[in-house]
Design a protein around this motif. Sequence first.
Motif, short mmCIF file in Angstrom:
data_model
loop_
_atom_site.label_atom_id
_atom_site.label_comp_id
_atom_site.label_asym_id
_atom_site.label_seq_id
_atom_site.Cartn_x
_atom_site.Cartn_y
_atom_site.Cartn_z
N MET A 1 0.83 -1.19 0.00
CA MET A 1 0.00 0.00 0.00
C MET A 1 0.87 1.25 0.00
O MET A 1 0.55 2.22 -0.67
N LYS A 2 1.97 1.20 0.76
CA LYS A 2 2.85 2.35 0.85
C LYS A 2 3.44 2.69 -0.51
O LYS A 2 3.50 3.87 -0.89
N TYR A 3 3.84 1.68 -1.26
CA TYR A 3 4.44 1.91 -2.56
C TYR A 3 3.39 2.39 -3.58
O TYR A 3 3.70 3.22 -4.44
N ILE A 5 0.80 4.25 -2.88
CA ILE A 5 0.56 5.66 -2.57
C ILE A 5 1.70 6.52 -3.11
O ILE A 5 1.46 7.60 -3.67
N ARG A 6 2.92 6.05 -2.98
CA ARG A 6 4.06 6.82 -3.50
C ARG A 6 4.00 6.94 -5.02
O ARG A 6 4.27 8.00 -5.58
N PHE A 51 -4.49 7.50 1.31
CA PHE A 51 -3.49 7.85 2.32
C PHE A 51 -4.11 7.86 3.72
O PHE A 51 -3.53 7.32 4.66
N HIS A 54 -4.73 4.32 4.86
CA HIS A 54 -3.46 3.66 5.18
C HIS A 54 -2.94 4.09 6.55
O HIS A 54 -2.45 3.27 7.32
N ARG A 55 -3.05 5.36 6.88
CA ARG A 55 -2.53 5.87 8.15
C ARG A 55 -3.40 5.48 9.33
O ARG A 55 -2.91 5.37 10.46
N LYS A 57 -5.68 2.70 9.52
CA LYS A 57 -6.28 1.37 9.50
C LYS A 57 -6.03 0.56 10.77
O LYS A 57 -6.85 -0.25 11.14
#
Length: 85
Positions: A1-3, A5-6, A51, A54-55, A57
């Motif tokens: 998920m982090k990638y 979003i980036r 975002f 993700h932060r 959850k």
Amino acid sequence: MKYLIRILFVLFLLGVAVGFYIKSQPESFADGQKIIGVSVLFFSFILMPLFIYHRWKDKNLKDYMLTQENLDKMRNKGPEKSDNQ
């Protein structure tokens, strides 16, 4: 998920940059504004909710609510007053 979003954020920046570049051309001013507008809508309705999800959850929302229990915890965690002051 982090990638994801980036990658989406980089795509947003590229969209805005391309929009400003196209907007600087005298014959395609309206097209540049459309590209910038679509990029901002993409940021607002796709990237920002991803975002935020993700932060938040794995967070417990009770810890961030201003309840009487949390107020009591904050009062008790304050710095200890010494006798020297």
